[in-house]
Scaffold this motif. Sequence first.
Motif, PDB file in Angstrom:
ATOM      1  N   ALA A 179       0.741  -1.112   0.122  1.00 25.21           N
ATOM      2  CA  ALA A 179       0.034   0.038   0.053  1.00 25.21           C
ATOM      3  C   ALA A 179       0.689   1.386   0.018  1.00 25.21           C
ATOM      4  CB  ALA A 179      -0.988   0.102   1.237  1.00 25.21           C
ATOM      5  N   PRO A 180       1.860   1.457   0.789  1.00 27.55           N
ATOM      6  CA  PRO A 180       2.567   2.654   0.840  1.00 27.55           C
ATOM      7  C   PRO A 180       3.531   2.775  -0.390  1.00 27.55           C
ATOM      8  CG  PRO A 180       3.425   1.190   2.539  1.00 27.55           C
ATOM      9  CD  PRO A 180       2.243   0.556   1.965  1.00 27.55           C
ATOM     10  N   ALA A 181       4.008   1.579  -0.879  1.00 27.73           N
ATOM     11  CA  ALA A 181       4.567   1.624  -2.135  1.00 27.73           C
ATOM     12  C   ALA A 181       4.005   1.947  -3.151  1.00 27.73           C
ATOM     13  CB  ALA A 181       5.225   0.174  -2.535  1.00 27.73           C
ATOM     14  N   LEU A 182       2.707   1.692  -3.392  1.00 23.46           N
ATOM     15  CA  LEU A 182       1.912   2.314  -4.345  1.00 23.46           C
ATOM     16  C   LEU A 182       1.580   3.697  -4.361  1.00 23.46           C
ATOM     17  CD1 LEU A 182       0.549   0.558  -7.002  1.00 23.46           C
ATOM     18  CD2 LEU A 182      -1.470   0.379  -5.463  1.00 23.46           C
ATOM     19  N   GLN A 183       1.202   4.008  -3.090  1.00 19.83           N
ATOM     20  CA  GLN A 183       0.934   5.649  -2.926  1.00 19.83           C
ATOM     21  C   GLN A 183       1.880   6.255  -3.333  1.00 19.83           C
ATOM     22  OE1 GLN A 183       0.369   6.168   1.376  1.00 19.83           O
ATOM     23  NE2 GLN A 183      -0.403   8.457   0.942  1.00 19.83           N
ATOM     24  N   ASP A 184       3.172   6.119  -3.025  1.00 19.45           N
ATOM     25  CA  ASP A 184       4.534   6.938  -3.362  1.00 19.45           C
ATOM     26  C   ASP A 184       4.640   6.693  -4.964  1.00 19.45           C
ATOM     27  OD1 ASP A 184       4.897   7.953  -1.274  1.00 19.45           O
ATOM     28  OD2 ASP A 184       7.115   7.402  -0.873  1.00 19.45           O
TER      29      ASP A 184
END
Length: 314
Positions: A179-184
Amino acid sequence: MVLALVAVQGAGHAQDFPPRKPVTLVVGFAAGGAADSAARLIAKKLGENFGQTVVVDNRGGAGGNIAHQFVAKAPADGSVLLFGSVGPLTIAPHIMKVGYDPFKDLAPISGGVNFPNVLVVHQGAGVKDLAGFVAKARKTAGGVDYASTGAGSASHLAGELFNQRAGVDMVHVPYKGGAPALQDLIGERVTSYFAAPPTALPHIETGKLIPLATTGLTRPAYMPNIPTVAEAGYPGFEALNWYAFVAPGKTPEPVLERWNAEIVKVLNDPAVGEALKVHGLTPQPTTRAAFAAFMKKEYEQWGKVVKERKISMQ
């Protein structure tokens, strides 16, 4: 006779099923990612089948290794299970010190789900196919960067394998989950990501992310127009992502067998299978022995990649 009676009583208590206390399914990544989505779907059905809630516990960080270490030291009574993954089980032990032995401190139960990754870039990256991405990686000073769900994760090693096969040197940027990887990536703070299809597809459909290639040997049914890395010029390239069920290593065999039966039942449920496939996930129910053999094969395969690429996080 006294010793025999004590042994029988002890065995009976150890084999209580479902366990007398709350059941927890630990996930090594943040909520919202592929692992979390699949785990919650399966946990819900497990609970419905034997009338007891199965709580999903997200313990993200270190590419899933924190969760694996936690479960390796958890009570071995069947009350704590782990939705383990390819990275911590078969990759991380080759490149860093982990607080567990995946073959001694964790006991195999069954395969769970598998899926290829999809290499995606943000819409501002300026590339529309794999050839263009490779050209960009070779021309960009310092190389392009790529996100992963953590050091030693499947997405990390997919990138390293691609570096090896394409002759590029992408810069690895680890995150604490998908999730955080995709957000960035969507925020254009990182250029690319070997993403899990369940989380990437919605953003591909809106045009926020550009899919370049998938990492299986064949095109998945839900991405029929996206070539595989192998088709796009790198024959034999394969980097599958998978999740599976394991328990603390000293969990009694009868309890492990009961959990295998329950999990396989859920994974073979047509409704569950369809729900997983909607998210690009393929159910992978197995016997305990079959999963143990599969895990050993993956461990040896990724160990070779780590050695050839000289990857180390020590």
